[in-house]
Design an enzyme around this catalytic site. Structure first.
Site, mmCIF file in Angstrom:
data_model
loop_
_atom_site.group_PDB
_atom_site.id
_atom_site.type_symbol
_atom_site.label_atom_id
_atom_site.label_comp_id
_atom_site.label_asym_id
_atom_site.label_seq_id
_atom_site.Cartn_x
_atom_site.Cartn_y
_atom_site.Cartn_z
ATOM 1 N N HIS A 154 -5.617 -3.522 5.755
ATOM 2 C CA HIS A 154 -4.673 -2.372 5.661
ATOM 3 C C HIS A 154 -3.289 -3.173 4.649
ATOM 4 O O HIS A 154 -4.197 -3.135 3.465
ATOM 5 C CB HIS A 154 -3.793 -1.909 6.545
ATOM 6 C CG HIS A 154 -3.301 -0.416 6.386
ATOM 7 N ND1 HIS A 154 -3.964 0.495 5.783
ATOM 8 C CD2 HIS A 154 -3.121 0.382 7.145
ATOM 9 C CE1 HIS A 154 -3.352 1.141 5.034
ATOM 10 N NE2 HIS A 154 -2.480 1.427 6.744
ATOM 11 N N HIS A 194 -12.873 0.772 0.032
ATOM 12 C CA HIS A 194 -11.733 1.738 0.517
ATOM 13 C C HIS A 194 -12.969 2.565 1.800
ATOM 14 O O HIS A 194 -13.665 2.987 1.609
ATOM 15 C CB HIS A 194 -10.698 2.277 -0.852
ATOM 16 C CG HIS A 194 -9.408 3.038 -0.213
ATOM 17 N ND1 HIS A 194 -9.803 4.275 0.326
ATOM 18 C CD2 HIS A 194 -8.407 2.662 -0.257
ATOM 19 C CE1 HIS A 194 -8.223 4.992 0.631
ATOM 20 N NE2 HIS A 194 -7.503 3.751 0.458
ATOM 21 N N ASP A 235 -4.165 -2.851 -3.279
ATOM 22 C CA ASP A 235 -3.606 -3.742 -3.548
ATOM 23 C C ASP A 235 -3.993 -4.811 -4.128
ATOM 24 O O ASP A 235 -3.243 -5.991 -4.169
ATOM 25 C CB ASP A 235 -3.714 -4.386 -2.413
ATOM 26 C CG ASP A 235 -2.970 -3.168 -0.930
ATOM 27 O OD1 ASP A 235 -3.995 -2.535 -0.300
ATOM 28 O OD2 ASP A 235 -2.383 -3.115 -1.102
#
Ligand code: SDX
Length: 393
Positions: free
Chosen positions: A229, A272, A330
């Protein structure tokens, strides 16, 4: 089912919920905050205005914006006693461990006077959390490196103030590079909210018990910490450092490892739970990355070269294409943060700071709408009924 426990076809997960805050279309790569596309917000808005929008449901008028900014600035300092909490940690403690502890401890200072069933008190909690997270985050960094804490400055913008508290020292005047402050504010916006991700769902589940907002946010920080995460931004940099050499055959070797089920190596920053298309935030993040690195004359940074090659491979290599593994939010953020001078161990803390407005907005919406205590259901797959063996006398 196993006969004893019949499967209930009407079984509906209690984990789903309604919300008016954020909409995601994973197939089309769409992300809307209260109906506004993230691309437009990232280009024209700023983190504080977006925070007002997420919390209140509409863009603020100039007066509302001025009032909101003044309120946030008013709450940026933390209780001086909190300084003692930091002293209990080892200097090399991971800043996310320190954030879990100190944010949870805010409950000991601010919760007793708040009634979360009252909208006004929920707003006060939200303002305190939005305002104090940057201060606590910067204190984590200063504590790690053994420098004195820096008090917030209310004459600076939200992002400038964060960089000021992170990098200034009593020895010399420090004013953040405007390009860095703009990139920082955009990173905050791109991480502000993302519907029912793992950490937001954690905050909602904890909040559904009536727990105070500071405890809820501390739980969200804990959930975000995981490398699957929010910990992924730190893991991306670790991965790029592990790859090291930007030659084609070396990069390909790591790509092959990422495909090998027996090899734990994964391409961090790819894939994802929802997006089966490009993460719209990754596109904006990539533009910001190019802006910051060209400003620094780092356009040929080897790790950026590796990152861009990995992204290209993910768009061509059938393993990634058939699994729809695209760069996520990210993937590029870590490269920008490193270029600004943020240490790797602070990357997830910055994600937590930015996501705080998403967490408190969902918490506020859930409490305002009235909610039953969360209780995810399960499908039992254990042993059937059996009895304790009679004692042999
Ligand atoms: C965030 O939910 C949110 O909205 C989260 C977030 C937010 O804003 O809150 O967007 C922020 O957490 C972004 C995700 C950051 N995490 C990472 O970058 C870590 C690397 N990514 C993987 O761990 C993974 O992609 C997940 C956890 C993000 C998604 O996991 P899924 O949807 O359960 O995907 P999966 O594990 O079912 O993978 C499907 C296939 C598998 O192969 P097969 O078993 O089908 O053969 O794709 C493979 C996986 O092995 N795969 C990868 C991969 N991610 C998935 N292979 C190599 N590298 C990867 N990164």
């Amino acid at each position: 089912g196993s006969g004893y426990f019949t499967y209930d076809p009407g079984f509906v997960s209690t984990a789903s919920c309604n919300s008016e805050i954020t909409y995601i279309d994973g197939q089309k790569g769409v992300l809307l905050h209260r109906g506004y596309p993230i691309e437009e917000l990232a280009q024209h808005s700023n983190y504080l205005e977006l925070s007002f929008l997420l919390l209140n449901g509409h863009l603020p008028s100039p007066q509302e914006y001025e009032e909101f900014s003044k309120t946030i600035r008013y709450h940026t300092m933390v209780h001086e006693q909190l300084v003692n909490f930091f002293k209990g940690f080892r200097r090399d403690a991971h800043p996310m461990a320190v954030m879990c502890g100190t944010v949870g401890a805010l409950a000991a200072f601010y919760h007793d006077s708040l009634d979360i069933t009252a909208e006004r008190d929920r707003q006060i909690s939200a303002h305190r959390l939005i305002a104090k997270m940057p201060t606590l985050a910067a204190m984590c960094h200063k504590y790690c490196i053994g420098q004195p804490f820096v008090y917030p400055r209310n004459d600076l913008s939200f992002a400038e103030n964060f960089l000021y508290m992170m990098f200034s020292t009593p020895c010399e005047e420090y004013l953040p590079n405007p390009i860095f402050a703009k990139a920082m504010d955009r990173i905050f916006m791109l991480h502000a909210d993302h519907e029912q991700n793992a950490s937001t769902s954690t905050v909602r589940l904890v909040g559904s018990t009536g727990a105070n907002p500071f405890a809820c946010i501390s739980a969200g920080i804990a959930a975000l910490w995981g490398p699957a995460h929010g910990g992924a931004n730190e893991a991306v940099l670790t991965m790029l450092e592990e790859i090291g050499d930007d030659s084609e055959e070396n990069i390909q070797r790591f790509v092959d490892r990422a495909k090998d089920k027996d090899d734990p190596f994964r391409l961090m920053g790819f894939g994802h739970r929802v997006y089966r298309n490009f993460d719209p935030r990754a596109k904006v993040m990539k533009e910001t990355c190019d802006e910051v690195l060209s400003e620094l004359g780092l356009g040929e940074d080897p790790q950026l070269k590796i990152a861009k090659r990995l992204e290209q491979i993910a768009l061509e290599d059938e393993y990634f294409v058939e699994r729809k593994l695209y760069p996520n939010v990210d993937f590029y953020s870590g490269i920008i943060l490193r270029a600004i001078g943020i240490p790797t161990n602070m990357f997830t803390v910055i994600f937590a700071m930015a996501r705080t407005i998403g967490w408190v907005s969902h918490w506020n919406e859930m409490i305002a709408n009235g909610t039953k205590i969360g209780r995810p259901r399960q499908l039992y797959t254990g042993p059937e009924l059996r009895h304790y063996p009679a004692k042999q006398d």
